[in-house]
Scaffold this motif. Structure first.
Motif, PDB file in Angstrom:
ATOM      1  N   SER A  89       0.826  -1.201   0.000  1.00  0.00           N
ATOM      2  CA  SER A  89       0.000   0.000   0.000  1.00  0.00           C
ATOM      3  C   SER A  89       0.867   1.261   0.000  1.00  0.00           C
ATOM      4  CB  SER A  89      -0.903   0.010   1.233  1.00  0.00           C
ATOM      5  OG  SER A  89      -0.125   0.220   2.406  1.00  0.00           O
ATOM      6  N   ALA A  90       0.262   2.389  -0.377  1.00  0.00           N
ATOM      7  CA  ALA A  90       0.980   3.668  -0.377  1.00  0.00           C
ATOM      8  C   ALA A  90       1.497   3.985   1.016  1.00  0.00           C
ATOM      9  CB  ALA A  90       0.069   4.784  -0.878  1.00  0.00           C
ATOM     10  N   PHE A  91       0.690   3.719   2.031  1.00  0.00           N
ATOM     11  CA  PHE A  91       1.132   3.974   3.403  1.00  0.00           C
ATOM     12  C   PHE A  91       2.380   3.166   3.741  1.00  0.00           C
ATOM     13  CE2 PHE A  91       0.996   2.254   7.778  1.00  0.00           C
ATOM     14  CZ  PHE A  91       1.447   3.392   8.435  1.00  0.00           C
ATOM     15  N   GLU A  92       2.391   1.889   3.357  1.00  0.00           N
ATOM     16  CA  GLU A  92       3.549   1.043   3.658  1.00  0.00           C
ATOM     17  C   GLU A  92       4.790   1.491   2.898  1.00  0.00           C
ATOM     18  OE1 GLU A  92       2.075  -3.401   4.558  1.00  0.00           O
ATOM     19  OE2 GLU A  92       1.137  -2.518   2.775  1.00  0.00           O
ATOM     20  N   ARG A  93       4.603   1.939   1.669  1.00  0.00           N
ATOM     21  CA  ARG A  93       5.755   2.444   0.907  1.00  0.00           C
ATOM     22  C   ARG A  93       6.324   3.708   1.542  1.00  0.00           C
ATOM     23  NH1 ARG A  93       2.332   1.179  -3.354  1.00  0.00           N
ATOM     24  NH2 ARG A  93       1.765   3.373  -3.651  1.00  0.00           N
ATOM     25  N   ILE A  94       5.423   4.652   1.845  1.00  0.00           N
ATOM     26  CA  ILE A  94       5.864   5.934   2.387  1.00  0.00           C
ATOM     27  C   ILE A  94       6.451   5.763   3.774  1.00  0.00           C
ATOM     28  CG2 ILE A  94       5.060   8.201   3.186  1.00  0.00           C
ATOM     29  CD1 ILE A  94       2.986   8.023   0.839  1.00  0.00           C
ATOM     30  N   SER A  95       5.768   5.000   4.630  1.00  0.00           N
ATOM     31  CA  SER A  95       6.273   4.806   5.989  1.00  0.00           C
ATOM     32  C   SER A  95       7.581   4.019   5.980  1.00  0.00           C
ATOM     33  CB  SER A  95       5.231   4.098   6.868  1.00  0.00           C
ATOM     34  OG  SER A  95       4.943   2.803   6.369  1.00  0.00           O
ATOM     35  N   GLY A  96       7.708   3.068   5.043  1.00  0.00           N
ATOM     36  CA  GLY A  96       8.951   2.312   4.937  1.00  0.00           C
ATOM     37  C   GLY A  96      10.116   3.203   4.558  1.00  0.00           C
ATOM     38  N   PHE A  97       9.878   4.094   3.590  1.00  0.00           N
ATOM     39  CA  PHE A  97      10.930   5.033   3.206  1.00  0.00           C
ATOM     40  C   PHE A  97      11.270   5.974   4.357  1.00  0.00           C
ATOM     41  CE2 PHE A  97      11.566   9.498   2.022  1.00  0.00           C
ATOM     42  CZ  PHE A  97      12.874   9.406   1.588  1.00  0.00           C
ATOM     43  N   MET A  98      10.252   6.552   4.993  1.00  0.00           N
ATOM     44  CA  MET A  98      10.480   7.507   6.082  1.00  0.00           C
ATOM     45  C   MET A  98      11.258   6.858   7.220  1.00  0.00           C
ATOM     46  SD  MET A  98       9.237  10.520   5.370  1.00  0.00           S
ATOM     47  CE  MET A  98       7.865  11.651   5.396  1.00  0.00           C
ATOM     48  N   GLU A  99      10.899   5.630   7.559  1.00  0.00           N
ATOM     49  CA  GLU A  99      11.575   4.926   8.651  1.00  0.00           C
ATOM     50  C   GLU A  99      13.030   4.640   8.295  1.00  0.00           C
ATOM     51  OE1 GLU A  99      12.335   3.128  12.247  1.00  0.00           O
ATOM     52  OE2 GLU A  99      10.498   4.191  11.675  1.00  0.00           O
ATOM     53  N   GLU A 100      13.252   4.113   7.083  1.00  0.00           N
ATOM     54  CA  GLU A 100      14.616   3.782   6.671  1.00  0.00           C
ATOM     55  C   GLU A 100      15.484   5.036   6.566  1.00  0.00           C
ATOM     56  OE1 GLU A 100      17.076   1.985   2.846  1.00  0.00           O
ATOM     57  OE2 GLU A 100      14.916   1.629   2.978  1.00  0.00           O
ATOM     58  N   ASN A 101      14.945   6.088   5.946  1.00  0.00           N
ATOM     59  CA  ASN A 101      15.725   7.306   5.757  1.00  0.00           C
ATOM     60  C   ASN A 101      16.004   7.994   7.095  1.00  0.00           C
ATOM     61  OD1 ASN A 101      15.665  10.529   5.011  1.00  0.00           O
ATOM     62  ND2 ASN A 101      16.726   9.284   3.489  1.00  0.00           N
ATOM     63  N   GLY A 102      15.001   8.050   7.967  1.00  0.00           N
ATOM     64  CA  GLY A 102      15.210   8.662   9.279  1.00  0.00           C
ATOM     65  C   GLY A 102      16.260   7.928  10.086  1.00  0.00           C
ATOM     66  N   ALA A 103      16.216   6.596  10.044  1.00  0.00           N
ATOM     67  CA  ALA A 103      17.197   5.793  10.782  1.00  0.00           C
ATOM     68  C   ALA A 103      18.601   6.016  10.223  1.00  0.00           C
ATOM     69  CB  ALA A 103      16.829   4.312  10.707  1.00  0.00           C
ATOM     70  N   LEU A 104      18.723   6.087   8.875  1.00  0.00           N
ATOM     71  CA  LEU A 104      20.021   6.305   8.252  1.00  0.00           C
ATOM     72  C   LEU A 104      20.599   7.663   8.639  1.00  0.00           C
ATOM     73  CD1 LEU A 104      22.266   5.612   6.182  1.00  0.00           C
ATOM     74  CD2 LEU A 104      20.823   6.700   4.455  1.00  0.00           C
ATOM     75  N   LEU A 105      19.790   8.713   8.518  1.00  0.00           N
ATOM     76  CA  LEU A 105      20.268  10.056   8.830  1.00  0.00           C
ATOM     77  C   LEU A 105      20.652  10.180  10.302  1.00  0.00           C
ATOM     78  CD1 LEU A 105      17.822  12.300   6.758  1.00  0.00           C
ATOM     79  CD2 LEU A 105      20.080  11.478   6.143  1.00  0.00           C
ATOM     80  N   GLU A 106      19.851   9.570  11.166  1.00  0.00           N
ATOM     81  CA  GLU A 106      20.151   9.651  12.600  1.00  0.00           C
ATOM     82  C   GLU A 106      21.426   8.888  12.937  1.00  0.00           C
ATOM     83  OE1 GLU A 106      17.097   8.542  15.848  1.00  0.00           O
ATOM     84  OE2 GLU A 106      16.707  10.624  15.291  1.00  0.00           O
ATOM     85  N   SER A 107      21.639   7.743  12.290  1.00  0.00           N
ATOM     86  CA  SER A 107      22.819   6.938  12.592  1.00  0.00           C
ATOM     87  C   SER A 107      24.099   7.595  12.074  1.00  0.00           C
ATOM     88  CB  SER A 107      22.681   5.530  11.985  1.00  0.00           C
ATOM     89  OG  SER A 107      22.732   5.587  10.567  1.00  0.00           O
ATOM     90  N   ARG A 108      23.973   8.441  11.049  1.00  0.00           N
ATOM     91  CA  ARG A 108      25.145   9.120  10.478  1.00  0.00           C
ATOM     92  C   ARG A 108      25.046  10.632  10.650  1.00  0.00           C
ATOM     93  NH1 ARG A 108      26.711   8.083   4.832  1.00  0.00           N
ATOM     94  NH2 ARG A 108      28.751   8.590   5.687  1.00  0.00           N
ATOM     95  N   SER A 109      24.410  11.053  11.731  1.00  0.00           N
ATOM     96  CA  SER A 109      24.138  12.479  11.922  1.00  0.00           C
ATOM     97  C   SER A 109      25.395  13.332  11.952  1.00  0.00           C
ATOM     98  CB  SER A 109      23.313  12.703  13.194  1.00  0.00           C
ATOM     99  OG  SER A 109      24.036  12.251  14.325  1.00  0.00           O
ATOM    100  N   GLU A 110      26.483  12.803  12.518  1.00  0.00           N
ATOM    101  CA  GLU A 110      27.701  13.608  12.629  1.00  0.00           C
ATOM    102  C   GLU A 110      28.266  13.968  11.259  1.00  0.00           C
ATOM    103  OE1 GLU A 110      30.594  11.799  15.136  1.00  0.00           O
ATOM    104  OE2 GLU A 110      29.350  11.898  16.924  1.00  0.00           O
ATOM    105  N   VAL A 111      28.053  13.096  10.282  1.00  0.00           N
ATOM    106  CA  VAL A 111      28.546  13.356   8.930  1.00  0.00           C
ATOM    107  C   VAL A 111      27.503  14.090   8.093  1.00  0.00           C
ATOM    108  CG1 VAL A 111      29.290  12.280   6.762  1.00  0.00           C
ATOM    109  CG2 VAL A 111      30.130  11.406   8.945  1.00  0.00           C
ATOM    110  N   ILE A 112      26.244  13.635   8.150  1.00  0.00           N
ATOM    111  CA  ILE A 112      25.232  14.134   7.224  1.00  0.00           C
ATOM    112  C   ILE A 112      24.642  15.473   7.654  1.00  0.00           C
ATOM    113  CG2 ILE A 112      23.000  13.642   6.150  1.00  0.00           C
ATOM    114  CD1 ILE A 112      23.707  10.697   6.229  1.00  0.00           C
TER     115      ILE A 112
END
Length: 201
Positions: free
Chosen positions: A92-115
């Motif tokens: 579903s659109a919700f699963e696609r959007i929430s999946g992207f938001m979750e993955e991207n947020g986790a990535l940015l937070e884990s590499r916050s010092e660089v990004i």
């Protein structure tokens, strides 16, 4: 024929080496910009960080502005690839959007010092011609994320809502040290989930 094949192979090896060195310079620049800021980062520092000669850096990039442009391009490519990965999911659109938001947020937070210090670079020039082209590519990627394999008829307005929220969250994360980008992206996805319904066939 053997000579032609050897020539093609040699060109391929040279191109791979060129791409490898270029990527190393871009990665070193990202690390240096994050550690020292753009103004304080020199070509010498980038060369040292990349473990290559200063002359090699100039062979690939004539100046620091060219490296900054390459950093922006690489970060755009990484983001677009992440969006496209979720756009292809047959959910579903919700699963696609929430999946992207979750993955991207986790990535940015884990590499916050660089990004985090690099976000201002990405925000530069949105109102100029190159920035408009970048924004159009990003907008169309979000339209594909919203549309999905089922091609939702409301994909464009939905994409604009999601992209607008994404850009605001990324900006707030840049300027506020205690701002949890992952929590806010998850919150936006959950809010959308309460309002999203599958379109009528």
């Amino acid at each position: 024929m053997a000579v032609a094949e050897d020539t093609v192979g040699a060109v391929s090896v040279r191109e791979r080496n060129r791409q490898r060195i270029r990527s190393a310079i871009v990665r070193a620049a990202m690390e240096s910009f994050a550690a020292c800021g753009m103004a304080e980062t020199t070509m010498d520092r980038i060369a040292t960080e990349a473990g290559i000669a200063r002359a090699t850096v100039f062979k690939h990039f004539p100046n620091k502005n060219a490296i900054i442009a390459a950093v922006v391009e690489q970060m755009d490519v990484d983001l677009l690839q992440q969006v496209e990965r979720h756009a292809c999911r047959p959910v579903s659109a919700f699963e696609r959007i929430s999946g992207f938001m979750e993955e991207n947020g986790a990535l940015l937070e884990s590499r916050s010092e660089v990004i985090r210090p690099l976000v201002p670079i990405l925000e530069q020039g949105w109102n100029e011609v190159p920035g408009e082209a970048r924004m159009q590519r990003l907008r169309m990627a979000f339209v594909r994320l919203a549309a999905g394999p089922e091609q939702r008829p409301d994909a464009e307005p939905l994409a604009e809502i999601v992209l607008g929220a994404y850009l605001v969250i990324a900006h707030n994360w840049r300027v506020s040290a205690d701002y949890s980008i992952r929590d806010h992206m998850r919150g936006v996805a959950e809010l959308l989930g309460r309002g999203l319904k599958d379109p009528a066939p």
